[in-house]
Design a protein around this motif. Structure first.
Motif, PDB file in Angstrom:
ATOM      1  N   SER A 339      29.242  46.402  29.266  1.00 24.17           N
ATOM      2  CA  SER A 339      30.722  45.637  29.740  1.00 24.17           C
ATOM      3  C   SER A 339      31.625  46.789  30.173  1.00 24.17           C
ATOM      4  CB  SER A 339      31.251  44.841  28.611  1.00 24.17           C
ATOM      5  OG  SER A 339      31.306  45.539  27.532  1.00 24.17           O
ATOM      6  N   SER A 340      32.158  46.795  31.232  1.00 28.08           N
ATOM      7  CA  SER A 340      33.049  47.833  31.651  1.00 28.08           C
ATOM      8  C   SER A 340      34.320  47.677  31.079  1.00 28.08           C
ATOM      9  CB  SER A 340      32.999  47.807  33.231  1.00 28.08           C
ATOM     10  OG  SER A 340      33.401  46.619  33.726  1.00 28.08           O
ATOM     11  N   GLN A 341      34.499  48.275  30.050  1.00 28.57           N
ATOM     12  CA  GLN A 341      35.616  48.165  28.998  1.00 28.57           C
ATOM     13  C   GLN A 341      36.536  49.428  29.549  1.00 28.57           C
ATOM     14  OE1 GLN A 341      36.899  45.712  27.204  1.00 28.57           O
ATOM     15  NE2 GLN A 341      35.554  44.525  28.344  1.00 28.57           N
ATOM     16  N   PRO A 342      37.825  49.348  29.286  1.00 31.42           N
ATOM     17  CA  PRO A 342      38.630  50.461  29.237  1.00 31.42           C
ATOM     18  C   PRO A 342      37.984  51.244  28.022  1.00 31.42           C
ATOM     19  CG  PRO A 342      40.062  48.757  28.590  1.00 31.42           C
ATOM     20  CD  PRO A 342      38.666  48.209  29.095  1.00 31.42           C
ATOM     21  N   ASN A 386      47.833  55.525  31.059  1.00 24.63           N
ATOM     22  CA  ASN A 386      47.555  55.332  32.472  1.00 24.63           C
ATOM     23  C   ASN A 386      48.473  54.326  33.168  1.00 24.63           C
ATOM     24  OD1 ASN A 386      46.631  53.142  30.922  1.00 24.63           O
ATOM     25  ND2 ASN A 386      44.337  53.172  32.058  1.00 24.63           N
TER      26      ASN A 386
ATOM     27  N   GLN B 186      34.592  41.251  34.634  1.00 23.26           N
ATOM     28  CA  GLN B 186      34.654  42.884  34.851  1.00 23.26           C
ATOM     29  C   GLN B 186      36.191  43.354  34.676  1.00 23.26           C
ATOM     30  OE1 GLN B 186      31.662  45.068  35.707  1.00 23.26           O
ATOM     31  NE2 GLN B 186      30.996  43.244  34.870  1.00 23.26           N
ATOM     32  N   VAL B 187      36.345  43.792  33.569  1.00 24.98           N
ATOM     33  CA  VAL B 187      37.692  44.162  33.204  1.00 24.98           C
ATOM     34  C   VAL B 187      37.999  45.570  33.335  1.00 24.98           C
ATOM     35  CG1 VAL B 187      39.526  44.040  31.476  1.00 24.98           C
ATOM     36  CG2 VAL B 187      37.894  42.303  31.351  1.00 24.98           C
ATOM     37  N   LYS B 188      38.828  45.992  34.213  1.00 26.96           N
ATOM     38  CA  LYS B 188      39.200  47.426  34.508  1.00 26.96           C
ATOM     39  C   LYS B 188      40.575  47.720  34.633  1.00 26.96           C
ATOM     40  CE  LYS B 188      35.040  49.425  36.995  1.00 26.96           C
ATOM     41  NZ  LYS B 188      34.212  48.515  37.979  1.00 26.96           N
ATOM     42  N   PHE B 189      41.027  48.966  34.245  1.00 21.87           N
ATOM     43  CA  PHE B 189      42.350  49.363  34.335  1.00 21.87           C
ATOM     44  C   PHE B 189      42.432  50.513  35.537  1.00 21.87           C
ATOM     45  CE2 PHE B 189      42.907  47.707  30.030  1.00 21.87           C
ATOM     46  CZ  PHE B 189      44.228  47.083  30.152  1.00 21.87           C
TER      47      PHE B 189
END
Lengths: 409, 189
Positions: A339-342, A386, B186-189
């Motif tokens: 899961s592409s989490q921060p 950020n 998809q959670v992105k900063f």
């Protein structure tokens, strides 16, 4: 899953029985040496009584004692919503009957443990260091490992076996001290004089008293190392994501500090050895962490028990770790994508304002480089490092705060 | 003659008792299995409801910041109402899949709104949403595990006979349509 739990239970019972026989034999030998042939029976009964009392105490409040001695504080969901969410996710995946209680240990060393006497009465404790170093997937891996300990009934086993070990050590210490510094009753008995035969009995008893704790320890730690591998396999089965646990273990191994409140009794409970000076040997409570990481990273085909088992054989060269009867599931268990989490997402909710939440929340945010702005309406704005905007609106009073790099940081 | 008849009767009686006991045992284990599956299913329901409850809050918080994303919000709201009106497993499965997709699109669009990402309220909603998506997929995983065990027992001998007599029926699996739906938003900063 159920088959593994059944085999685990049987092994626990076997180990507890063999430790119990060591304990009772030791009691009988001590009774015999101090009071003659008619003393063997009372000695055995006294050993039994010591063990029974310790077991009753540990069964009723063992988890509370352990948690208190490690300095763990029970926390509410507002303190760390992500931790609670992750625990609840694993509770659902494992079908636990109740939500475990959640504790945070104020210690910078990353580690975690589970305790309790049954899946209904379980607790999970993690250190602040763990929360500040791991991302969501990694935390999930660690929590899944702890929840596996809960469903495998390892938490009860560790408590019972630890108490048994404690009783054996206690008895042999009493005997060794009594013999070396001259126990009154022993002297009176040997004073009646049976010469060399009596000396031989004492010698055998001394050897038994020295060997018994060692034997019990080796037995206990061997099974406890095996349980760590099984909990890793269970964790992957629950999360379907071996890399999460692998990289969490890597970060834990990378830490150079020990858990300050850990001791020899609580060490086997932690996900990784809480002490930083260990070598792998018969008295290791945990398998080498590098090996555990390597096994997890070799799981390229899927996340089933059989995938863990073959990766384990591949890495260690030993025969399988998972009981054969638990390997009969035929379905493939696919590994999920990351899961592409921060990198780390510690987000306490806006409403909570307890002392605990402020302490732990701010502690974590500071390590992540958050900037703080105090709004006149009383809200403390916490800005992620950020953030690219040049102004930010207060969520309560809608006041616009201009940001420049100096004021923001 | 009388004695041998007595023995024969006893043997038949004993066999009948054993048989009845077996049937009772199998019947009880089937009921236990069915309850386990029902319980796992209700767990999915709990999480899906949680997601439905979360959406109005999420839309309300984000709307003020995202004036130009009317379509995204409409897609989410529509998928939600369809999912809430679903009547069976297959229908729910499809509608919830659409909702997952709409939400992951929304999370991608959030990228363009730094003000929103600085909002504490939104950040905590985002964590709740991420976790709810995870809980849904773990609840499905637990449901499918339970359903497979139960279906196996219904199909295998001898429990299949008892299952047939007392009409225990197989359960559908909660299948996920494609790889995109399997992934969490998809959670992105």
């Amino acid at each position: 899953m159920w088959e593994l739990i059944r085999v685990n239970k049987r092994n626990s019972v076997l180990l507890l029985f063999s430790m119990a026989s060591v304990l009772l034999t030791l009691g009988a030998i001590i009774g015999y040496t101090w009071m003659g042939p008619q003393g063997a029976g009372p000695g055995l009964l006294i050993a039994l009584a010591v063990w029974l009392i310790l077991t009753l105490v540990s069964f009723s409040s063992g988890d509370q004692i352990l948690l208190a001695s490690s300095g763990a504080v029970e926390v509410t969901p507002e303190v760390h919503p992500m931790l609670f969410n992750v625990v609840e996710e694993m509770k659902i995946a494992a079908g636990l009957p109740a939500m475990p209680k959640i504790y945070i240990i104020p210690d910078a060393s990353p580690n975690a443990f589970a305790t309790g006497r049954s899946p209904e009465h379980a607790a999970v404790a993690v250190t602040e260091g763990l929360l500040s170093k791991l991302n969501r997937d990694e935390l999930q891996g660690v929590i899944a490992h702890e929840v596996s300990h809960i469903i495998h009934r390892d938490i009860l086993f560790v408590t019972l076996a630890g108490i048994m070990l404690g009783s054996i050590v206690l008895l042999s210490n009493i005997f060794l001290r009594g013999s070396l510094y001259g126990g009154g009753s022993r002297r009176r008995y040997s004073g009646r004089g049976e010469g060399g035969g009596q000396g031989l009995v004492i010698l055998i008893a001394l050897i038994a008293a020295i060997l018994a704790p060692l034997m019990a320890q080796i037995l206990y730690f061997a099974l406890s190392r095996k349980r760590e591998y099984l909990a890793d396999a269970g964790a992957v089965r629950l999360t379907r994501y071996p890399e999460g646990l692998a990289s969490a273990l890597e970060k834990i191994a990378g830490s150079k500090i020990s858990v300050a409140t850990a001791n020899q009794v609580t060490a086997p409970m932690y996900i990784a050895n809480p002490f930083r000076n260990g070598h792998a040997n018969l008295f290791s409570t945990h398998p080498p962490i590098k090996e555990r990481i390597e096994v997890l990273r070799k799981m390229t085909y899927g996340s089933a028990y059989k995938d863990y088992d073959s990766a384990y054989q591949n890495v260690t060269g030993h025969t399988g770790i998972i009981p054969a009867s638990a390997l009969q599931e035929t379905e493939t268990v696919q590994t999920r994508p990351a899961s592409s989490q921060p990198a780390a997402q510690a987000v306490p909710s806006a409403q909570a304002n307890s002392q605990q939440r402020i302490r732990i929340g701010d502690f974590i945010r500071q390590t992540q480089g958050f900037a703080m702005i105090a709004c006149p309406c009383g809200v403390k704005l916490k800005l992620p490092p950020n953030l690219k905007s040049d102004k930010v609106m207060c969520p309560r009073c809608k006041r616009i705060h201009p940001l420049n790099t100096e004021a923001g940081k | 003659m009388f004695a041998s008849l007595g023995i024969l009767t006893l043997v038949i009686l004993a066999a009948a008792v054993v048989l009845v006991m077996m049937v009772i045992g199998i019947y009880n284990s089937l009921v236990a299995g069915r309850n386990q599956v029902d319980n796992a299913w209700s767990q999915i329901d709990v999480q899906l409801k949680r997601r439905h409850d979360l959406i109005p809050n999420l839309v309300e918080t984000a709307k003020g910041y995202m004036q130009h994303e009317r379509q995204t919000f409409e897609a989410i709201t529509q998928a939600r109402s369809q999912a809430m009106g679903a009547k069976n497993v297959a229908e729910a499965s499809k509608a919830e899949g659409a909702l997952t997709e709409a939400l992951s699109k929304f999370m991608l669009v959030v990228e363009n709104y730094p003000d929103l990402k600085a909002n504490q309220n939104f950040l905590s909603l985002q964590e709740t949403l991420t976790s709810t998506e995870n809980k849904i997929s773990f609840a499905r995983q637990a449901y499918n595990d339970a359903a497979m065990g139960y279906n196996n027992r219904i199909q295998m001998f001898p429990s299949n006979i008892v299952a047939g007599v007392f009409s225990f029926t197989k359960r559908d699996y909660f299948e996920v349509g494609n790889e995109a739906e399997r992934a969490v938003p998809q959670v992105k900063f």
